[in-house]
Scaffold this active site. Structure first.
Site, PDB file in Angstrom:
ATOM      1  N   CYS A  31       0.871  -1.181   0.000  1.00 39.99           N
ATOM      2  CA  CYS A  31       0.000   0.000   0.000  1.00 39.99           C
ATOM      3  C   CYS A  31       0.903   1.225   0.000  1.00 39.99           C
ATOM      4  CB  CYS A  31      -0.887  -0.029   1.245  1.00 39.99           C
ATOM      5  SG  CYS A  31      -1.859   1.478   1.532  1.00 39.99           S
ATOM      6  N   CYS A  68      -0.754   4.099  -6.401  1.00 43.73           N
ATOM      7  CA  CYS A  68      -1.641   3.361  -5.492  1.00 43.73           C
ATOM      8  C   CYS A  68      -1.733   1.939  -6.017  1.00 43.73           C
ATOM      9  CB  CYS A  68      -3.023   4.013  -5.438  1.00 43.73           C
ATOM     10  SG  CYS A  68      -4.260   3.050  -4.519  1.00 43.73           S
TER      11      CYS A  68
END
Length: 259
Positions: free
Chosen positions: A74, A183
């Protein structure tokens, strides 16, 4: 620590499976445990303190499963919490950051675009990366709403298309030749993105680089799984398991757990 212990990966949801796929492709004999904290997605809208707290909780869950290495799959968790994780826990961590460096080095137009979450773009680590390339114009764009739609399984929805067009068209008009996906959810949008941007704009994500770094750290710490069998892969989610199953094409075991 046993070499056969699993690699742990966590993300704010299903997006980090794009990183897991690269790791599994490069290291098919490794066992792995993936943690999707979809209940708390997206991390990009949370404070640094909240992100650190959630990242610690996820790490402890994976350590309780005897993970030998943890991939923070992440961008937002990496850029906001990996320093604290490395200080607190005695296990190797692999982080994931927007691949600004290769884009900036290879750009011919000296203009690159970055699509990322608010949490990543506002982080100290991201700003340090940007400052390393003063000769390149970097166009930052927060991907408002994209993670939520991906978490809902709406990858090919009209809403996604509309949002991507509004985010990417201004970048194209400013002559970017690289688009950095900041992302781990966003690689699932590459087919949609390619319909919007010109063919000459290169799309970069961090998955392959993270997989190579994972292998390097396992080798360095003598933690590579030496068996010749395909590893066992387990996926945990605290939200609707069907979304995770669909993104994995129903090929792996998905366990709902309210962590």
């Amino acid at each position: 620590m046993k070499n056969t212990n699993p690699i742990g990966l966590f993300d704010s949801g299903i997006g980090g499976t794009s990183i897991w796929k690269e790791v599994h492709t490069l290291l098919p004999n490794e066992n792995s445990i993936y943690l999707a904290d979809s209940k708390n997605a997206p991390y990009g809208l949370k404070t640094k303190e909240e992100i650190v707290s959630l990242s610690c909780k996820n790490t402890e869950f994976l350590l309780n499963q005897n993970c030998k290495l943890i991939v923070v799959a992440c961008n937002t968790a990496t850029t906001n919490a990996i320093k604290e994780l490395r200080e607190k826990y005695d296990v190797p961590f692999i982080g994931i950051e927007p691949a600004i460096k290769p884009a900036a080095i290879n750009s011919k137009t000296h203009c690159i675009g970055i699509l990322a979450t608010k949490g990543t773009l506002n982080s100290e680590l991201f700003h340090k990366s940007v400052m390393n390339h003063p000769d390149v114009t970097i166009i930052e764009q927060i991907g408002h709403g994209l993670v939520q739609l991906i978490e809902n399984g709406d990858i090919e929805s009209p809403e996604i298309k509309e949002l991507l067009e509004s985010y990417l068209t201004p970048m194209v008009k400013k002559n970017i030749d690289y688009l950095v996906l900041g992302c781990s959810h966003y690689p699932y949008l590459i087919p949609q993105i390619k319909k919007i941007i010109p063919a000459n704009v290169q799309i970069i994500d961090s998955g392959e680089a993270v997989a190579k770094q994972t292998r390097n750290i396992l080798e360095k710490n003598k933690l590579l799984n030496q068996t010749n069998e395909i590893g066992k892969q387990i996926f945990y989610t605290n939200s609707d398991p069907e979304v995770l199953k669909n993104i994995l094409n129903n090929s792996y075991e998905v366990v709902f757990k309210n962590f």
